[in-house]
Design a protein around this motif. Structure first.
Motif, mmCIF file in Angstrom:
data_model
loop_
_atom_site.group_PDB
_atom_site.id
_atom_site.type_symbol
_atom_site.label_atom_id
_atom_site.label_comp_id
_atom_site.label_asym_id
_atom_site.label_seq_id
_atom_site.Cartn_x
_atom_site.Cartn_y
_atom_site.Cartn_z
ATOM 1 N N TYR A 6 -5.263 0.215 30.006
ATOM 2 C CA TYR A 6 -5.674 1.087 31.100
ATOM 3 C C TYR A 6 -4.858 0.709 32.320
ATOM 4 O O TYR A 6 -4.740 -0.466 32.656
ATOM 5 C CB TYR A 6 -7.162 0.912 31.419
ATOM 6 C CG TYR A 6 -8.083 1.485 30.375
ATOM 7 C CD1 TYR A 6 -8.355 2.850 30.337
ATOM 8 C CD2 TYR A 6 -8.700 0.668 29.435
ATOM 9 C CE1 TYR A 6 -9.215 3.386 29.382
ATOM 10 C CE2 TYR A 6 -9.563 1.191 28.485
ATOM 11 C CZ TYR A 6 -9.814 2.543 28.464
ATOM 12 O OH TYR A 6 -10.660 3.064 27.529
ATOM 13 N N GLU B 235 -2.415 -0.539 23.649
ATOM 14 C CA GLU B 235 -2.995 0.403 24.583
ATOM 15 C C GLU B 235 -3.613 -0.365 25.747
ATOM 16 O O GLU B 235 -4.272 -1.384 25.554
ATOM 17 C CB GLU B 235 -4.059 1.260 23.902
ATOM 18 C CG GLU B 235 -3.469 2.397 23.110
ATOM 19 C CD GLU B 235 -4.528 3.396 22.699
ATOM 20 O OE1 GLU B 235 -4.408 4.575 23.081
ATOM 21 O OE2 GLU B 235 -5.467 2.990 22.005
ATOM 22 N N LYS C 110 -11.169 2.527 22.285
ATOM 23 C CA LYS C 110 -10.085 3.506 22.267
ATOM 24 C C LYS C 110 -10.572 4.880 22.698
ATOM 25 O O LYS C 110 -9.823 5.656 23.254
ATOM 26 C CB LYS C 110 -9.469 3.586 20.874
ATOM 27 C CG LYS C 110 -8.606 2.402 20.554
ATOM 28 C CD LYS C 110 -7.943 2.548 19.215
ATOM 29 C CE LYS C 110 -7.080 1.330 18.957
ATOM 30 N NZ LYS C 110 -6.268 1.457 17.795
ATOM 31 N N ARG D 204 -5.673 7.006 37.133
ATOM 32 C CA ARG D 204 -6.400 6.329 36.058
ATOM 33 C C ARG D 204 -5.826 6.860 34.750
ATOM 34 O O ARG D 204 -6.027 8.025 34.409
ATOM 35 C CB ARG D 204 -7.888 6.645 36.127
ATOM 36 C CG ARG D 204 -8.561 6.210 37.404
ATOM 37 C CD ARG D 204 -10.008 6.652 37.402
ATOM 38 N NE ARG D 204 -10.680 6.310 38.645
ATOM 39 C CZ ARG D 204 -11.937 6.632 38.918
ATOM 40 N NH1 ARG D 204 -12.650 7.304 38.032
ATOM 41 N NH2 ARG D 204 -12.472 6.281 40.061
ATOM 42 N N ARG D 205 -5.114 5.993 34.032
ATOM 43 C CA ARG D 205 -4.479 6.446 32.777
ATOM 44 C C ARG D 205 -4.606 5.383 31.697
ATOM 45 O O ARG D 205 -4.575 4.188 31.978
ATOM 46 C CB ARG D 205 -2.997 6.726 32.977
ATOM 47 C CG ARG D 205 -2.726 7.954 33.776
ATOM 48 C CD ARG D 205 -1.309 8.411 33.566
ATOM 49 N NE ARG D 205 -0.964 9.409 34.561
ATOM 50 C CZ ARG D 205 0.259 9.760 34.842
ATOM 51 N NH1 ARG D 205 1.268 9.214 34.216
ATOM 52 N NH2 ARG D 205 0.501 10.677 35.756
ATOM 53 N N LYS D 206 -4.686 5.863 30.475
ATOM 54 C CA LYS D 206 -4.601 4.990 29.319
ATOM 55 C C LYS D 206 -3.177 5.127 28.789
ATOM 56 O O LYS D 206 -2.700 6.234 28.564
ATOM 57 C CB LYS D 206 -5.599 5.396 28.246
ATOM 58 C CG LYS D 206 -5.757 4.346 27.158
ATOM 59 C CD LYS D 206 -6.670 4.767 26.027
ATOM 60 C CE LYS D 206 -8.012 5.225 26.475
ATOM 61 N NZ LYS D 206 -8.901 5.558 25.350
ATOM 62 N N GLU E 40 -10.925 7.080 30.736
ATOM 63 C CA GLU E 40 -10.478 6.241 31.840
ATOM 64 C C GLU E 40 -11.520 6.135 32.950
ATOM 65 O O GLU E 40 -11.753 5.051 33.484
ATOM 66 C CB GLU E 40 -9.168 6.779 32.437
ATOM 67 C CG GLU E 40 -7.978 6.700 31.514
ATOM 68 C CD GLU E 40 -7.808 7.914 30.612
ATOM 69 O OE1 GLU E 40 -8.783 8.691 30.429
ATOM 70 O OE2 GLU E 40 -6.705 8.101 30.087
ATOM 71 N N LEU F 161 -8.020 -2.951 26.461
ATOM 72 C CA LEU F 161 -9.153 -2.087 26.118
ATOM 73 C C LEU F 161 -10.491 -2.812 26.169
ATOM 74 O O LEU F 161 -11.536 -2.177 26.246
ATOM 75 C CB LEU F 161 -8.951 -1.474 24.733
ATOM 76 C CG LEU F 161 -7.778 -0.514 24.598
ATOM 77 C CD1 LEU F 161 -7.742 0.095 23.207
ATOM 78 C CD2 LEU F 161 -7.801 0.561 25.660
#
Length: 156
Positions: free
Chosen positions: A88, A86, A25, A54-56, A29, A109
């Motif tokens: 990516y 969650e 967590k 690039r995002r979580k 990214e 993750l």
């Protein structure tokens, strides 16, 4: 004696599981992406991309919101068939005056590939003006264009 051993073993296992989740967590990214690019080839950004993302995200609800932001690049119907966990999300977009070429990947993750896709769109103005002459055939003299995209350069 045997029950103490089992309790110690279970406690150790649960601690390791919790520690991995906390580590994942907190993994940025960029760091997560760099480990993917070394270990597997399901997704790799275009080196000459117009835009790399690039995002979580927190599962499908945030993915739907991102899809709205990316609609101008032709992103539609990203898969939502995993629960609100969650993930990516990575996207790479190449755009010039003739076309938009895009791809994306979604990972959990732990680094498991969940979904991905690729698409291309000719720009209406380029088609109407006769500037875009269609996608090149793999066996044509112009081999190496869109149908043979390399990850590092979508137009070579």
């Amino acid at each position: 004696m045997k029950s103490k051993f089992i309790i110690i073993l279970l406690t150790t296992f649960l601690s390791l599981n919790i520690a991995w989740s906390v580590f994942a967590k907190e993994k940025p990214e960029d760091e997560f992406y760099s480990t993917l690019s070394k270990n597997e080839q399901k997704y790799k950004e275009y080196q000459n991309a117009t835009l790399n993302i690039r995002r979580k995200l927190n599962g499908s609800s945030e993915l739907r919101e991102l899809e709205k932001e990316l609609a101008k690049y032709g992103y539609r119907d990203l898969s939502y068939d995993y629960p609100d966990i969650e993930v990516y999300f990575f996207a790479s977009i190449y755009e010039d005056k003739y076309m938009v070429i895009r791809k994306y990947a979604v990972y959990d993750l732990k680094g498991n590939f969940l979904n991905g896709g690729f698409g291309r769109t000719a720009k209406r103005d380029a088609v109407n003006n006769g500037e875009f002459n269609g996608w090149k055939d793999k066996d044509s003299k112009d081999k190496g264009k869109e149908d043979n995209l390399a990850d590092d350069n979508p137009t070579d």
